[in-house]
Motif scaffolding. Structure first.
Motif, PDB file in Angstrom:
ATOM      1  N   ILE A 175       0.751  -0.830  -0.015  1.00 40.57           N
ATOM      2  CA  ILE A 175       0.038  -0.455   0.001  1.00 40.57           C
ATOM      3  C   ILE A 175       0.757   0.857   0.068  1.00 40.57           C
ATOM      4  O   ILE A 175       1.757   1.349   0.679  1.00 40.57           O
ATOM      5  N   GLN A 176       0.484   2.250  -1.024  1.00 35.18           N
ATOM      6  CA  GLN A 176       1.571   3.272  -1.558  1.00 35.18           C
ATOM      7  C   GLN A 176       0.323   4.361  -1.211  1.00 35.18           C
ATOM      8  O   GLN A 176      -0.689   4.819  -0.285  1.00 35.18           O
ATOM      9  N   HIS A 177       1.179   5.702  -1.535  1.00 33.46           N
ATOM     10  CA  HIS A 177       0.731   7.087  -1.212  1.00 33.46           C
ATOM     11  C   HIS A 177      -1.244   6.855  -2.196  1.00 33.46           C
ATOM     12  O   HIS A 177      -1.124   6.145  -2.860  1.00 33.46           O
ATOM     13  N   PRO A 178      -2.140   7.017  -1.749  1.00 32.57           N
ATOM     14  CA  PRO A 178      -3.064   7.569  -2.315  1.00 32.57           C
ATOM     15  C   PRO A 178      -3.299   8.037  -3.084  1.00 32.57           C
ATOM     16  O   PRO A 178      -2.765   8.981  -3.774  1.00 32.57           O
ATOM     17  N   PRO A 179      -3.930   7.488  -4.340  1.00 35.95           N
ATOM     18  CA  PRO A 179      -5.153   6.691  -3.989  1.00 35.95           C
ATOM     19  C   PRO A 179      -4.235   5.739  -4.607  1.00 35.95           C
ATOM     20  O   PRO A 179      -3.345   5.054  -5.053  1.00 35.95           O
ATOM     21  N   SER A 180      -4.410   3.844  -3.769  1.00 36.28           N
ATOM     22  CA  SER A 180      -3.552   2.608  -3.570  1.00 36.28           C
ATOM     23  C   SER A 180      -4.425   1.453  -3.423  1.00 36.28           C
ATOM     24  O   SER A 180      -5.910   1.913  -3.262  1.00 36.28           O
ATOM     25  N   PHE A 181      -4.528   0.770  -3.346  1.00 32.56           N
ATOM     26  CA  PHE A 181      -5.100  -0.519  -2.276  1.00 32.56           C
ATOM     27  C   PHE A 181      -4.501  -1.271  -1.775  1.00 32.56           C
ATOM     28  O   PHE A 181      -3.115  -1.844  -2.205  1.00 32.56           O
ATOM     29  N   ASP A 182      -6.237  -2.822  -1.707  1.00 31.50           N
ATOM     30  CA  ASP A 182      -5.069  -3.995  -0.268  1.00 31.50           C
ATOM     31  C   ASP A 182      -5.403  -4.810  -1.473  1.00 31.50           C
ATOM     32  O   ASP A 182      -6.161  -4.463  -2.179  1.00 31.50           O
ATOM     33  N   ALA A 183      -4.141  -5.926  -1.882  1.00 36.48           N
ATOM     34  CA  ALA A 183      -4.928  -6.718  -2.721  1.00 36.48           C
ATOM     35  C   ALA A 183      -3.835  -8.513  -2.216  1.00 36.48           C
ATOM     36  O   ALA A 183      -3.027  -7.826  -2.058  1.00 36.48           O
ATOM     37  N   LEU A 184      -4.616  -9.219  -1.881  1.00 39.47           N
ATOM     38  CA  LEU A 184      -3.998 -10.685  -1.902  1.00 39.47           C
ATOM     39  C   LEU A 184      -4.598 -11.482  -2.646  1.00 39.47           C
ATOM     40  O   LEU A 184      -5.092 -11.839  -3.082  1.00 39.47           O
ATOM     41  N   ALA A 185      -3.204 -12.473  -2.897  1.00 41.44           N
ATOM     42  CA  ALA A 185      -3.377 -13.435  -4.040  1.00 41.44           C
ATOM     43  C   ALA A 185      -2.016 -14.786  -3.564  1.00 41.44           C
ATOM     44  O   ALA A 185      -1.035 -14.818  -2.485  1.00 41.44           O
TER      45      ALA A 185
END
Length: 235
Positions: A175-185
């Motif tokens: 996760i970085q500076h907005p806008p960003s996102f959380d994603a898991l795989a």
């Protein structure tokens, strides 16, 4: 003689007052520093929501729902065990499962401790209309990933990789500076198509931050379909 005696006496009194003032200043400063340290150590006690993710081979994992603000600014993934295991697996098969444990100190997870707490298990997001389906225990077995959210600026998307076994890793978007996102795989170890440096996969950023575009970008980067994506908390 009398004048010199009074001068010496006044000098002694002044020195004593100076030493006393210095002593109490040092003591007060020490107590303040100690109080701040204690407060800092306990500032992470509170409500720490999580999402459960499941892999048929590796089992159930809990991912702390991170935010930019303290005390939630940590990406933490843990191998967990849950009471009513079969019921939780059925909920996972039906869709998102989030967990709201009783209040605890996040420092326990940051430092890699193993412990158990009572928790509510929700079908859906517990803050967005999710429904309580079970109340039981969640046991935190071992840490898989512990990273602090730093709000870095970057032209690329970076993904942490953490080994789960000799054949599989879990991938988490940094996760970085907005806008960003959380994603898991979950991803098999062989056949990584993306460039990898120091356990970090580097990809192009998605052009827009929506679930479909993010999923397609991960696929282009050689990362399988994510089991979890969150956008709203990082706009």
């Amino acid at each position: 003689m009398t004048v010199n005696y009074h001068r010496q006496k006044l000098s002694a009194i002044a020195l004593a007052l100076f030493m006393a003032t210095t002593f109490f200043t040092l003591v007060g400063t020490s107590l303040l520093v100690h109080a701040q340290a204690v407060h800092g150590n306990h500032a992470l006690i509170g409500s720490h929501g999580m999402v459960l993710i499941y892999d048929q081979e590796e089992g159930i994992f809990a991912s702390h729902l991170p935010l930019y603000r303290s005390p939630h600014n940590y990406q933490i993934i843990y191998k967990v065990e849950v009471s009513e295991h079969e019921m939780i697996r059925e909920l996972l098969a039906a869709g998102m499962v989030t967990v709201l444990p009783t209040n605890f100190d996040l420092n326990k997870l940051i430092s890699g401790e193993a412990f158990s707490v009572e928790a509510q298990f929700f079908q859906g997001h517990f803050e967005r209309g999710g429904q309580v389906k079970n109340t039981g225990m969640i046991s935190f077995i071992r840490p898989v990933l512990v990273k602090k959210v730093t709000k870095e600026h970057s032209q690329a998307a970076s993904f942490y990789t953490a080994a789960l076994s000799k054949t599989k890793v879990i991938v988490a978007h940094k996760i970085q500076h907005p806008p960003s996102f959380d994603a898991l795989a979950f991803m098999p170890l062989p056949g990584k198509a993306a460039a990898e440096t120091n356990n970090v996969i580097v990809c192009d950023n998605p052009k827009t931050f929506d679930v479909s575009t993010i999923s397609k970008q991960l696929e282009l980067c050689g990362i399988p379909a994510p089991v979890y994506i969150e956008i709203r908390d990082f706009e």
